[in-house]
Write a protein that holds these residues in place. Structure first.
Motif, PDB file in Angstrom:
ATOM      1  N   PHE A 145       0.099  -1.252  -5.492  1.00  0.00           N
ATOM      2  CA  PHE A 145      -1.036  -1.699  -4.683  1.00  0.00           C
ATOM      3  C   PHE A 145      -2.356  -1.335  -5.354  1.00  0.00           C
ATOM      4  O   PHE A 145      -3.249  -2.160  -5.516  1.00  0.00           O
ATOM      5  CB  PHE A 145      -0.959  -1.069  -3.295  1.00  0.00           C
ATOM      6  CG  PHE A 145      -2.198  -1.259  -2.476  1.00  0.00           C
ATOM      7  CD1 PHE A 145      -2.494  -2.503  -1.939  1.00  0.00           C
ATOM      8  CD2 PHE A 145      -3.074  -0.209  -2.256  1.00  0.00           C
ATOM      9  CE1 PHE A 145      -3.644  -2.691  -1.201  1.00  0.00           C
ATOM     10  CE2 PHE A 145      -4.220  -0.391  -1.515  1.00  0.00           C
ATOM     11  CZ  PHE A 145      -4.503  -1.636  -0.983  1.00  0.00           C
ATOM     12  N   ILE A 146      -2.451  -0.069  -5.769  1.00  0.00           N
ATOM     13  CA  ILE A 146      -3.696   0.392  -6.384  1.00  0.00           C
ATOM     14  C   ILE A 146      -3.956  -0.409  -7.667  1.00  0.00           C
ATOM     15  O   ILE A 146      -5.087  -0.823  -7.943  1.00  0.00           O
ATOM     16  CB  ILE A 146      -3.617   1.888  -6.698  1.00  0.00           C
ATOM     17  CG1 ILE A 146      -3.220   2.677  -5.457  1.00  0.00           C
ATOM     18  CG2 ILE A 146      -4.934   2.392  -7.254  1.00  0.00           C
ATOM     19  CD1 ILE A 146      -4.281   2.811  -4.427  1.00  0.00           C
ATOM     20  N   VAL A 192      -0.443   7.212  -3.802  1.00  0.00           N
ATOM     21  CA  VAL A 192      -1.053   8.008  -2.741  1.00  0.00           C
ATOM     22  C   VAL A 192      -2.298   8.743  -3.255  1.00  0.00           C
ATOM     23  O   VAL A 192      -3.259   8.930  -2.531  1.00  0.00           O
ATOM     24  CB  VAL A 192      -0.019   8.998  -2.170  1.00  0.00           C
ATOM     25  CG1 VAL A 192      -0.640   9.893  -1.132  1.00  0.00           C
ATOM     26  CG2 VAL A 192       1.135   8.242  -1.562  1.00  0.00           C
ATOM     27  N   TYR A 193      -2.263   9.160  -4.494  1.00  0.00           N
ATOM     28  CA  TYR A 193      -3.383   9.941  -5.017  1.00  0.00           C
ATOM     29  C   TYR A 193      -3.769   9.455  -6.406  1.00  0.00           C
ATOM     30  O   TYR A 193      -3.603  10.162  -7.395  1.00  0.00           O
ATOM     31  CB  TYR A 193      -2.984  11.422  -5.034  1.00  0.00           C
ATOM     32  CG  TYR A 193      -4.155  12.349  -5.247  1.00  0.00           C
ATOM     33  CD1 TYR A 193      -5.397  12.073  -4.681  1.00  0.00           C
ATOM     34  CD2 TYR A 193      -4.036  13.507  -6.005  1.00  0.00           C
ATOM     35  CE1 TYR A 193      -6.470  12.902  -4.867  1.00  0.00           C
ATOM     36  CE2 TYR A 193      -5.106  14.356  -6.203  1.00  0.00           C
ATOM     37  CZ  TYR A 193      -6.325  14.042  -5.633  1.00  0.00           C
ATOM     38  OH  TYR A 193      -7.394  14.869  -5.831  1.00  0.00           O
ATOM     39  N   PRO A 194      -4.280   8.240  -6.512  1.00  0.00           N
ATOM     40  CA  PRO A 194      -4.570   7.677  -7.832  1.00  0.00           C
ATOM     41  C   PRO A 194      -5.913   8.119  -8.396  1.00  0.00           C
ATOM     42  O   PRO A 194      -6.208   7.861  -9.552  1.00  0.00           O
ATOM     43  CB  PRO A 194      -4.589   6.184  -7.567  1.00  0.00           C
ATOM     44  CG  PRO A 194      -5.085   6.080  -6.170  1.00  0.00           C
ATOM     45  CD  PRO A 194      -4.588   7.306  -5.435  1.00  0.00           C
ATOM     46  N   THR A 195      -6.724   8.782  -7.574  1.00  0.00           N
ATOM     47  CA  THR A 195      -8.106   9.037  -7.972  1.00  0.00           C
ATOM     48  C   THR A 195      -8.264   9.733  -9.320  1.00  0.00           C
ATOM     49  O   THR A 195      -9.089   9.308 -10.125  1.00  0.00           O
ATOM     50  CB  THR A 195      -8.818   9.851  -6.884  1.00  0.00           C
ATOM     51  OG1 THR A 195      -8.354   9.379  -5.632  1.00  0.00           O
ATOM     52  CG2 THR A 195     -10.291   9.721  -6.982  1.00  0.00           C
ATOM     53  N   PHE A 219      -5.059  -3.833  -6.844  1.00  0.00           N
ATOM     54  CA  PHE A 219      -6.400  -3.758  -6.289  1.00  0.00           C
ATOM     55  C   PHE A 219      -7.422  -3.585  -7.406  1.00  0.00           C
ATOM     56  O   PHE A 219      -8.452  -4.265  -7.437  1.00  0.00           O
ATOM     57  CB  PHE A 219      -6.475  -2.585  -5.315  1.00  0.00           C
ATOM     58  CG  PHE A 219      -7.667  -2.617  -4.431  1.00  0.00           C
ATOM     59  CD1 PHE A 219      -7.615  -3.238  -3.207  1.00  0.00           C
ATOM     60  CD2 PHE A 219      -8.860  -2.042  -4.849  1.00  0.00           C
ATOM     61  CE1 PHE A 219      -8.727  -3.297  -2.396  1.00  0.00           C
ATOM     62  CE2 PHE A 219      -9.975  -2.096  -4.043  1.00  0.00           C
ATOM     63  CZ  PHE A 219      -9.907  -2.724  -2.806  1.00  0.00           C
ATOM     64  N   PRO A 233       0.814  -1.211   0.000  1.00  0.00           N
ATOM     65  CA  PRO A 233       0.000   0.000   0.000  1.00  0.00           C
ATOM     66  C   PRO A 233       0.855   1.270   0.000  1.00  0.00           C
ATOM     67  O   PRO A 233       1.989   1.265   0.483  1.00  0.00           O
ATOM     68  CB  PRO A 233      -0.790  -0.108   1.298  1.00  0.00           C
ATOM     69  CG  PRO A 233      -0.881  -1.555   1.558  1.00  0.00           C
ATOM     70  CD  PRO A 233       0.377  -2.157   1.022  1.00  0.00           C
ATOM     71  N   LEU A 234       0.260   2.333  -0.533  1.00  0.00           N
ATOM     72  CA  LEU A 234       0.872   3.643  -0.724  1.00  0.00           C
ATOM     73  C   LEU A 234       1.835   3.656  -1.905  1.00  0.00           C
ATOM     74  O   LEU A 234       2.472   4.653  -2.182  1.00  0.00           O
ATOM     75  CB  LEU A 234       1.586   4.160   0.538  1.00  0.00           C
ATOM     76  CG  LEU A 234       0.669   4.455   1.725  1.00  0.00           C
ATOM     77  CD1 LEU A 234       1.460   5.004   2.886  1.00  0.00           C
ATOM     78  CD2 LEU A 234      -0.435   5.420   1.345  1.00  0.00           C
TER      79      LEU A 234
END
Lengths: 651, 561
Positions: B456-457, B531-534, B460, B451-452
């Motif tokens: 990870f993203i 950290v900021y994949p959005t 996921f 994560p981070l």
């Protein structure tokens, strides 16, 4: 499912209208954390290039955070009291399917109180460190770690969910570890850092398990989701969660039985002791207990355990503080004891929360002031810490004497100084708790007050009064302005802050939307006339007089005299280390040895079976990687046959 | 599935293309590719005419400028994409096709092209790096390794500036590969991409025989797989009567051509899908078509390995996603079991084999195979979420892997020595070069999916999509495989930080500005996407407005027709 944030239910006391952050000040409250974090990043990545100006940057950024916290406070005060719990979603970390993970802060009276304390006292200590660390070649690294600490601590108190809180929790642990061992060339410092790290692991594990239980039970780790649903789960679960949280709090706040690291942590530079190991980080346990109040309220057994742990620690810390000759360790014993007071108050439930936090705030001021005073003394005395080699310093260092003296008067609870207001609040709350329990806890608090008066007077007399017992090469001198000004500011707080907070019930009212506070009578007349208040003044006088007889009037030996068994026990920190060694370390070592045998014989058989199996198959499969293009082509052909077969055989 | 409202009947396209009207070509949407192509052609001319002394800086400037220009043009096109509004046909929202429907520029294409351009730009920086007068490429590739002639070229400081046009042509192929909207264009793109790479692989400065062997192997196997691909195209043409993806899609829905009276042509389709799959799976390096990867990654000059592991992988998966989700989208039930098997084989076998690898580049090659397996789980999902997850994964992995290979170029066995290949030579790097080791540790943790980090993203996103599509067992295998991979990633970290170095330990050459910025970009992207994949995820996921359209009208796969 929103794992981290759950804005439907809100944390604050009912009735809660969850107001979305309106102004730019609240929505940008992430700046509070970002500023010091940027400082740490610049100083750590910039390396030697930032040596010249890095420390000033590191001073300015927490000051900026402080200014922002003040603005936030003003904004909060402008809102209706019941609207003062504002969730601020910094950003959505990621959203996949119906699962959303937000990184969110919670701005409410409790968290903003901490933010102000951390950035305010933190900034003062940063300024002080500019002078204190002036000759240290690694000053830049020191400031980078301090900034990192401030950022992590702010994450801890501003988080709106347990996972983010845990991130900050580990962050302050890391910063504490790095700073205790800052002078890593000293073996004692390295050992102390390791010890703090290990003991904290035990507590952190407790907190982590608690978070996991909460997640499985409530399906969320948001404060609002967990604390709003405590009525829906069984008492057993809540008691377990409460006790595990208490374990975490004990590790971070040096409460029994995880107290042993705090005295050794004094190996770190003195500003670190003041900021981390007195004013802020060690109070994180109290913050956590107050923050999760609803859990403890629903689990009375766990709550009572909190109070008992607090009472026991406040006495143990005071006893240790009475016997130590090292000025910083004596103050560290005092810190343990004062946090014991706060834990005790937090364990009393709603009637004690405001008292615990108020004492935490005033303690942050006077104890930081005392530590900075001790640092100033050490600065003038070639880093001597043995109080038996001090004496008569009041003339050599008048400003230090005056500020230390005011802090001293405040902590022992001289009426109308800060410490008196808040400690009196805890004693009153203990007796108001009712029943035999209340009487016992109150008596412990009173006894602790007497001990506090004794050990603090002992420090005062041994350091500033009496004969000069200085080392031959000591030339005590007053510290530079960068060090004395923060001390003066903290001394003013030590004198006046208590009255500002407690008088007129201001602070408790301010906090009440964030904590489940019960109305309870706390007026000045009652405080001055209640029997226990008079008793508190009585034990104060007794403590000071005994200290005067032993350390003020009679001469102090330059070497530690042989003491009776109580003194020896106290000097040995009540055998905390021995207990740890005998109870955990040696059995642990034996267990390790046994496990090694079992490991070799049994587990290895199985694991090696799997491991060797993997390796063997790996080696076997490597055989297919011959390096010949013809083999590869054959493999591909074979693969193509499989692919065709799977597709075609299907019909 | 939707009726293709505005597409021409299949028969019209299948008819001979020699018409009186010239085909209409929208040069604007093709401009990024045209810029890169033009730069490649100009670069060849520069080779012929520019003085040798200044050739390198001219070539590098031209290459970087053209890639940058193409990227800007791509971004402009993203800005020109029509916003989804109610009432619009989904194809209009998705994008446009041009040049007789042979190239499709839609949201996935633009994302892939942008990613490929950025990754290629970063790779070019690595290609250009020279340390103590040495680049990663042979002084004169035509000389026999070890010969007197070779030595004289080395001493004379000769250098191959032909590398730049070759990279540009390969890049053109990469850009066209995921944009191709019919199989013939796709095949041309595949070859345009591959041929320069075959050459580039053989240009390593050190261990030249090894490098040349890798190049020949890559070429032979690549040709072999192209044959499968082409044969598959022929079979599918036999089934659908067209090579155009939209027509194939429609043909599958309506049952295919009536090639056999009273019978069905489905066997043609199935074998065709299988053959095309072999070609594409070879390019992404899925088991059992992965054998070339370790050998080629190890033998090729490290900057080219970085380009292959990032840009080429992205392009190949981009093409694969378009073929399987769009062209064969209606036959998903037929090909899904096959990809299940391949994905499981890929994740399990590659992870297991990677455990015993000693060579860092081979290790990363096997790691790349495992990651291809992870992305395959998203292809198996065959949903817009799967597409978004795969695209995100590819971008995240591309940045991380380039950074990792950039670190490899810096760590040498000794002063002026070759790259430290054996991982035991990396012991103690954490002490001598904490920043470099820290960067590599971050990349490895991202590979492991901690994560981070972006890894990870990405994991996921693809696993989530696979579970949502009912492929839970596949995800279980994936999670187990990623546990195995974590073992060998963490082992390197342990080695760097906690092991005593053998002898003097690895020697690290000081990172030049170019390599340093490559590593910095890798670290930044890995952290930022973690950290900021959005913003990126939101762009990729289907827009809410589209969902508001009538359910039957939305493009289910997110591609244009």
């Amino acid at each position: 499912m929103a794992v981290f944030a759950d804005t439907d239910v809100h944390l604050a006391a009912p009735p809660t209208a969850a107001t979305e952050a309106g102004g730019a000040i609240l929505t940008n409250s992430w700046l509070l954390i970002a500023l010091p974090l940027v400082g740490a990043a610049i100083l750590l990545l910039g390396g030697r290039r930032t040596d010249g100006w890095g420390h000033w940057l590191a001073v300015l950024l927490p000051l900026g955070s402080f200014a922002w916290a003040v603005l936030t406070l003003v904004e909060l005060l402008g809102m209706a009291p019941e609207d003062r719990g504002v969730p601020v979603t910094v950003y959505t970390w990621f959203a996949a399917g119906d699962l959303t993970a937000d990184v969110g802060l919670l701005i409410d009276p409790l968290s903003i109180t901490f933010a102000l304390l951390i950035t305010g006292v933190g900034s003062l200590i940063h300024i002080y460190s500019v002078g204190y660390m002036e000759h240290d070649p690694d000053r830049r690294r020191f400031f980078a770690y301090l900034n990192l600490f401030v950022a992590a601590m702010l994450v801890l108190v501003l988080a709106d969910n347990f996972v983010l809180l845990f991130l900050g929790w580990e962050g302050v642990g890391l910063a504490s570890y790095l700073l205790i061992g800052f002078w890593q060339h000293k073996p004692s410092a390295a050992v102390a850092a390791k010890k703090a790290f290990l003991i904290n692991r035990v507590g952190d594990l407790g907190l982590l398990i608690a978070i996991m239980i909460m997640f499985t039970t409530f399906g969320t780790v948001a404060f609002s989701g967990v604390l709003g649903a405590t009525g829906e789960v069984g008492q057993g679960v809540l008691t377990a969660v409460g006790l595990l949280i208490l374990l975490g709090a004990c590790g971070k706040s040096a409460q029994l039985p995880l107290q042993a690291w705090l005295l050794d942590a004094m190996e770190g530079p003195t500003p670190v002791s003041a900021l981390i190991h007195a004013a802020t980080m060690v109070t994180a346990g109290v913050y956590l207990i107050v923050r999760v109040g609803p859990i403890f309220e629903a689990a009375p057994a766990a709550q009572l355990t909190v109070a008992i742990v607090g009472a026991a620690t406040l006495l143990a810390g005071a006893v240790i503080g009475c016997a130590k000759d090292d000025i910083k360790k004596a103050l560290a014993g005092s810190t343990m004891s004062q946090i014991g007071y706060m834990t005790l108050a937090a364990g009393l439930g709603p009637i004690g929360y405001a008292a615990a936090i108020a004492h935490l705030v005033t303690h942050g001021f006077f104890k930081a002031g005392l530590f900075l005073g001790a640092g100033s003394v050490m600065h003038g005395m070639n880093d001597e810490v043995d109080m038996r080699r001090f004496g008569g310093l009041r003339r050599a260092m008048p400003t230090t004497f005056a500020t230390f003296g005011l802090g001293y008067l405040s902590i022992i609870g001289v009426p109308f100084l800060s410490g008196w207001w808040t400690k009196e609040g805890i004693i009153a709350a203990s007796f108001d708790y009712g029943g035999l329990t209340g009487q016992l806890l109150g008596t412990a608090a009173l006894l602790g007050a007497g001990l506090t008066a004794f050990y603090m007077s002992r420090i005062m007399f041994m350091t500033f009064f009496g004969e000069k017992r200085w080392a031959e090469d000591a030339h005590p001198h007053e510290s530079p302005a960068s060090m004395t000004i923060p001390m003066i500011v903290l001394a003013v707080g030590s004198v006046a802050l208590g009255a500002v907070l407690v008088f007129g019930y201001r602070f408790a009212e301010f906090l009440s939307p964030a904590i489940h506070h019960h109305e309870h009578e706390f007026d000045l007349a009652h405080m001055l006339t209640a029997p226990y208040s008079l008793a508190a003044v009585g034990v104060l006088v007794v403590g000071v007089v005994i200290a005067w007889l032993r350390y003020g009037r009679s001469a102090v030996a330059e070497t530690t005299p042989k003491g009776n068994f109580v003194t020896v026990a106290a000097r040995n920190e009540l055998y905390g280390n021995t207990i740890n060694e005998e109870l955990f370390m040696r059995p642990g070592q034996a267990l390790t040895r046994a496990m090694v045998v079992v490991e070799d014989r049994v587990v290895d058989g199985v694991v090696n079976g799997v491991g060797t199996g993997t390796r063997d198959s790996s080696l076997g499969l490597r055989g297919l990687q011959t390096g010949f293009a013809r083999t590869y082509a054959l493999t591909m052909l074979f693969g193509a046959a499989i692919v065709v077969a799977i597709l075609v055989v299907r019909f | 599935m939707i009726p293709l409202t505005d597409s021409v009947p299949a028969a019209a396209i299948a008819s001979p293309v020699i018409t009186e009207e010239p085909p209409s070509i929208d040069y604007a949407v093709l401009s990024p590719m045209l810029v890169v192509f033009a730069a490649g052609v100009v670069a060849v001319l520069i080779e012929a005419f520019a003085p040798a002394a200044r050739r390198h800086s001219i070539q590098l400037g031209l290459a970087l400028a053209s890639v940058l220009g193409a990227f800007v043009l791509t971004v402009l096109q993203v800005g020109a994409m029509p916003d989804a509004e109610a009432g619009m046909a989904p194809e209009e929202v998705a994008g446009v096709t041009t040049a007789m429907n042979s190239v499709a520029i839609d949201r996935p294409t633009l994302f892939l092209q942008g990613t490929i351009l950025v990754l290629s730009f970063i790779s070019l920086l690595l290609v250009a790096e020279r340390r103590s007068g040495e680049s990663a490429f042979a002084a004169q590739a035509a000389t026999v390794p070890g010969s007197e002639e070779e030595r004289s070229h080395v001493l004379a400081g000769s250098r191959h500036t032909e590398v730049y046009p070759l990279v540009l042509f390969a890049l053109l192929g990469m850009l066209l590969f995921p944009a191709a909207n019919d199989f013939l264009t796709m095949f041309v793109a595949l070859e345009v991409m591959s041929l320069p790479l075959y050459l580039l692989c053989g240009l390593a400065r050190r261990r030249r025989l090894f490098s040349q062997e890798a190049a020949v192997k890559y070429f032979l196997l690549g040709a072999f797989s192209s044959a499968f691909f082409l044969f598959g195209i022929a079979l599918v043409y036999g089934y659908a009567g067209s090579v155009n993806f939209a027509d194939i899609h429609e043909a599958i829905e309506t049952g295919g051509s009536t090639l056999f009276v009273g019978g069905t042509a489905t066997p043609l389709l199935l074998v065709g899908i299988a053959m095309i799959a072999v070609g594409l799976l070879f390019k992404v390096g899925a088991v059992p078509f992965h054998n070339w990867k370790p050998d080629v990654y190890q033998g090729a000059p490290t900057p080219i390995t970085a380009l292959m592991a990032s840009g080429v992988l992205v392009a190949a998966f981009g093409a694969m996603l378009r073929v399987f989700l769009m062209a064969f989208g209606a036959a998903v039930a037929d090909w899904r079991p096959m990809l299940w098997v391949v994905a499981i084989l890929t994740m399990v076998l590659a992870a297991v084999v990677a455990v015993t690898q000693r060579d860092i580049k081979r290790l990363l090659a096997y790691s790349s195979v495992v990651h291809a397996g992870f992305v395959l789980t998203a292809v198996v999902a065959a949903t817009p979420e799967g597409l978004a997850g795969a695209l995100f994964y590819l971008a995240a992995y591309g940045f991380t892997t380039i950074g990792a290979f950039a670190v490899i170029t810096l760590v040498r066995t000794h002063e002026n020595g070759p790259e430290a290949a054996d991982i035991s030579q990396w012991a103690g790097l954490g002490r001598t070069s904490p920043l470099l080791a820290g960067a590599l540790a971050l990349f490895l943790l991202a590979f492991a999916g901690i994560p981070l980090t972006s890894g990870f993203i990405g994991k996921f996103a693809v696993f989530q999509a696979a579970v949502a599509a009912g492929a839970t067992p596949l995800v279980v295998v994936g999670v187990l495989a990623s546990a195995v991979t974590a073992f060998f990633y963490v082992r390197i970290i342990v080695l760097m930080y906690f092991a005593e170095p053998e002898g003097a330990g690895p020697s690290v050459i000081r990172a030049g500005t170019l390599t340093g910025s490559v590593i910095g970009l890798g670290v930044a992207a890995t952290l930022l996407l973690g950290v900021y994949p959005t913003p990126v995820l939101d762009t990729l996921l289907p827009q809410p407005v589209e969902a508001a359209l009538e359910p039957g009208m939305a493009t289910e796969d997110g591609f244009t027709r």
